[in-house]
Design a protein around this motif. Structure first.
Motif, short mmCIF file in Angstrom:
data_model
loop_
_atom_site.label_atom_id
_atom_site.label_comp_id
_atom_site.label_asym_id
_atom_site.label_seq_id
_atom_site.Cartn_x
_atom_site.Cartn_y
_atom_site.Cartn_z
N ALA A 15 98.56 40.49 113.52
CA ALA A 15 97.84 39.40 114.18
C ALA A 15 96.87 39.95 115.20
N VAL A 16 97.33 40.90 116.02
CA VAL A 16 96.45 41.47 117.05
C VAL A 16 95.31 42.24 116.40
N ALA A 17 95.65 43.03 115.38
CA ALA A 17 94.61 43.84 114.72
C ALA A 17 93.56 42.94 114.09
N SER A 18 94.01 41.87 113.41
CA SER A 18 93.00 41.02 112.78
C SER A 18 92.22 40.24 113.83
N GLY A 19 92.88 39.92 114.96
CA GLY A 19 92.13 39.30 116.06
C GLY A 19 91.02 40.20 116.55
N VAL A 20 91.31 41.50 116.67
CA VAL A 20 90.27 42.46 117.10
C VAL A 20 89.17 42.52 116.05
N MET A 21 89.58 42.50 114.77
CA MET A 21 88.57 42.59 113.72
C MET A 21 87.68 41.36 113.69
N VAL A 22 88.22 40.19 114.10
CA VAL A 22 87.39 38.97 114.10
C VAL A 22 86.16 39.18 114.96
N ILE A 23 86.35 39.81 116.13
CA ILE A 23 85.19 39.97 117.02
C ILE A 23 84.42 41.25 116.75
N SER A 24 85.00 42.19 115.99
CA SER A 24 84.26 43.43 115.80
C SER A 24 83.68 43.60 114.39
N ALA A 25 84.07 42.72 113.45
CA ALA A 25 83.52 42.86 112.10
C ALA A 25 82.02 42.61 112.12
N ARG A 26 81.28 43.40 111.33
CA ARG A 26 79.83 43.26 111.32
C ARG A 26 79.38 42.02 110.58
N ASN A 27 80.14 41.68 109.55
CA ASN A 27 79.76 40.55 108.71
C ASN A 27 80.52 39.30 109.15
N PRO A 28 79.82 38.20 109.49
CA PRO A 28 80.54 37.01 109.98
C PRO A 28 81.53 36.45 108.97
N VAL A 29 81.24 36.60 107.66
CA VAL A 29 82.21 36.10 106.67
C VAL A 29 83.51 36.89 106.75
N HIS A 30 83.37 38.21 106.96
CA HIS A 30 84.57 39.02 107.14
C HIS A 30 85.33 38.58 108.39
N SER A 31 84.59 38.21 109.44
CA SER A 31 85.25 37.72 110.65
C SER A 31 86.13 36.52 110.34
N VAL A 32 85.56 35.57 109.57
CA VAL A 32 86.34 34.36 109.26
C VAL A 32 87.56 34.74 108.43
N LEU A 33 87.39 35.69 107.49
CA LEU A 33 88.53 36.07 106.67
C LEU A 33 89.62 36.73 107.52
N PHE A 34 89.20 37.52 108.51
CA PHE A 34 90.20 38.11 109.41
C PHE A 34 90.86 37.04 110.27
N LEU A 35 90.08 36.01 110.64
CA LEU A 35 90.65 34.90 111.41
C LEU A 35 91.78 34.25 110.60
N ILE A 36 91.53 34.09 109.29
CA ILE A 36 92.54 33.49 108.42
C ILE A 36 93.79 34.38 108.38
N LEU A 37 93.56 35.70 108.32
CA LEU A 37 94.70 36.62 108.33
C LEU A 37 95.49 36.47 109.63
#
Lengths: 204, 339
Positions: A15-37
């Motif tokens: 959860a923490v790792a994907s939270g970090v990825m939400v704000i650091s992913a370059r692609n906004p779609v990837h951010s949303v997918l990490f948010l789902i994770l």
């Protein structure tokens, strides 16, 4: 208990790792997918503390509906990533200042945090004995019986928000032809077909 | 070591064995569902259907599977590789994990959880991600259009499915799937809740993107929609996932409305037949309806589809929730509620 602990650390770390990825992913779609994770792992944590109803509702509402809409919107946006990064250094001081203020506020709030005096008692002796009722029943009793007016009030607020959103975006465009099912169904042969006797050479 | 075996290794192994006992028959069912679809629609259209590979064409699904496995997997250059490959896996996995809570006979269930029906609802509401991710990751116009249509469609019909589930819950008083089936001992719910049964079956068609609601893959407009760019095993996973979803939705219909594994009448001859046979027969009946509908009805237009979801099913199911709740309060029909 070892399994539970392992599962907890797995879900929490993910959860923490994907939270970090939400704000650091370059692609906004990837951010949303990490948010789902992240939502998923939060649901996993809910299951671990025995709140299976909340876990399922979290997935149904946030992952099944809200995140779909997020994804929908983000996919439709045409974002130029190079342009986004252009003013990064220029905005950095202001951003850092706002971040610092927010962090200070959070620290102040947590410093002054007082646990409600009856929280301890609620934890040790819940309103309903949880070994006899499922937590779905317990939640239902509390929300729909004990706090029904507050529940209704929050429902009304959501309704007003929804009506507001519809009113703001609704516009009547003239000249749009819509299908009227009732008209089609109620159409009779006599209304639309006429049999004429046409004499030879007397048409047109 | 002995303690490790009995408290950790053996339970894990036992669960894996149970999972295999669910997944392997399920995959065979899915394979033969594709065969049944071609055969049934063929017969309805006065054709033979597959009849070359094996007796009566019975080995056709395996021939198809082998063909898809040996083909080349092509990933378009413009595609987002990770998401592109994740999408078919997600579709397939989601179609499988739903079966963890489905009781196929009394006590025959991998995990008899308290919130079984909510779990199923959550899993079926996630199905849209496989399609929307495939459409976006393909980086191509037809898949993207198909994915957007599908997302809108699935979100719309989920609302009425939710209300249908609420109605059944009002009549049962529990979210546990075994309790839902046992509550139908006297009368299967499709009789008192007939309108909801119809709404649910139609919504199940829309939720699984089947004809007449197969707009995401409307071949005349979108080639085949979200899976245009997929080939080989990735395509096969979409295909399997779609058909497994049909079986899952049929299983849900049977549990909610057709009494699960219960025999139609509580008499000796019927009771001798094992529950799983009844369950399989009912699921097959619903699946036949799925195929029959595909052979009979033309595809809906997109605005008609949305109208049906939001302006017909949503008010109708909401009204029926109120009616059911009112009837339960007025006639004091409370199911076994824990106070």
């Amino acid at each position: 208990m070892v399994i539970q602990a392992l599962a907890f650390y797995l879900f929490a770390a993910l959860a923490v790792a994907s939270g970090v990825m939400v704000i650091s992913a370059r692609n906004p779609v990837h951010s949303v997918l990490f948010l789902i994770l992240a939502f998923f792992n939060a649901a996993g944590l809910f299951v671990l503390i025995g709140a299976e109803f909340l876990a399922m509702i979290l997935i149904v509402v946030y992952v099944g509906a809200v995140a779909v809409l997020f994804l929908f919107v983000v996919m439709m946006l045409d974002i130029n990533f190079a342009e986004l990064r252009e003013g990064f250094l220029q905005y950095l001081p202001v951003g850092a200042l706002i971040g610092l203020i927010l962090a200070a506020e959070l620290i102040l709030i947590f410093g002054a945090w007082i646990v409600a005096p009856d929280a301890e008692q609620t934890l040790t002796s819940p309103a309903l004995p949880l070994d006899q009722v499922t937590n779905t029943h317990a939640l239902g009793r509390i929300i729909y019986t004990d706090y029904v007016y507050l529940f209704q009030a929050s429902g009304l607020i959501l309704l007003i928000a929804m009506i507001g959103a519809i009113v703001l975006t609704l516009r009547h465009r003239p000249g749009v032809r819509r299908q009227k099912i009732a008209d089609q169904v109620s159409r009779r042969r006599e209304d639309v077909v006429e049999v004429r006797d046409v004499t030879t050479g007397g048409g047109a | 070591m002995v303690e490790f075996w009995w408290s950790y290794a053996w339970p894990t192994l036992w669960i894996v064995i149970q999972i295999l006992f669910i997944v392997v028959p399920l995959l065979i069912v899915v394979a033969y569902l594709t065969y049944a679809e071609r055969k049934v629609i063929g017969l309805m259209q006065l054709r033979m259907g597959p009849n070359v590979v094996g007796p009566f064409g019975l080995l056709q699904p395996f021939a198809d599977a082998l063909k898809l496995m040996t083909k080349e997997l092509i990933i378009p250059t413009g595609a987002n590789r990770v998401v592109f490959l994740l999408a078919p896996m997600l579709t397939f996995i989601l179609a499988m994990v739903g079966w963890a809570v489905i009781p196929v006979a009394e006590g025959w269930v991998l995990s008899d959880i308290n919130v079984g029906i909510l779990y199923l609802f959550a899993i079926s509401s996630l199905g849209v991600y496989g399609i929307i991710m495939a459409g976006w990751a393909s980086n191509s116009k037809y898949p993207f259009l198909g994915a957007l249509r599908s997302a809108a469609q699935m979100v719309s019909y989920e609302v009425s499915i939710g209300f249908v589930i609420i109605t059944v819950l009002l009549a049962v008083g529990s979210l546990n799937l075994t309790d839902i089936v046992l509550a139908q001992k006297d009368v299967w719910f499709f009789i008192p809740l007939l309108p909801m049964f119809i709404v649910f079956v139609v919504s199940a068609l829309a939720e699984t993107n089947r004809a007449p609601f197969d707009l995401p893959e409307a071949e005349a407009e979108l080639v085949t929609g979200y899976n245009v760019e997929y080939s080989a095993m990735a395509f096969a996973l979409f295909f399997l996932g779609e058909y497994a979803n049909m079986v899952l939705m049929s299983g849900m219909t049977v549990i909610l409305f057709l009494g699960g594994w219960l025999p139609p009448l509580d008499i000796a001859i019927f009771n001798w037949v094992p529950g799983i046979i009844w369950f399989a027969l009912k699921v097959s009946a619903i699946l036949f309806v799925f195929l029959w509908v595909r052979a009979t009805l033309p595809r809906y237009r997109y605005d008609q589809l949305m109208r049906l979801g939001w302006k017909v099913f949503l008010p109708a199911s909401l009204l029926w929730v109120v009616v059911t709740a009112g009837a339960i309060v007025v006639f004091d029909w409370y199911p076994g509620v824990v106070n």
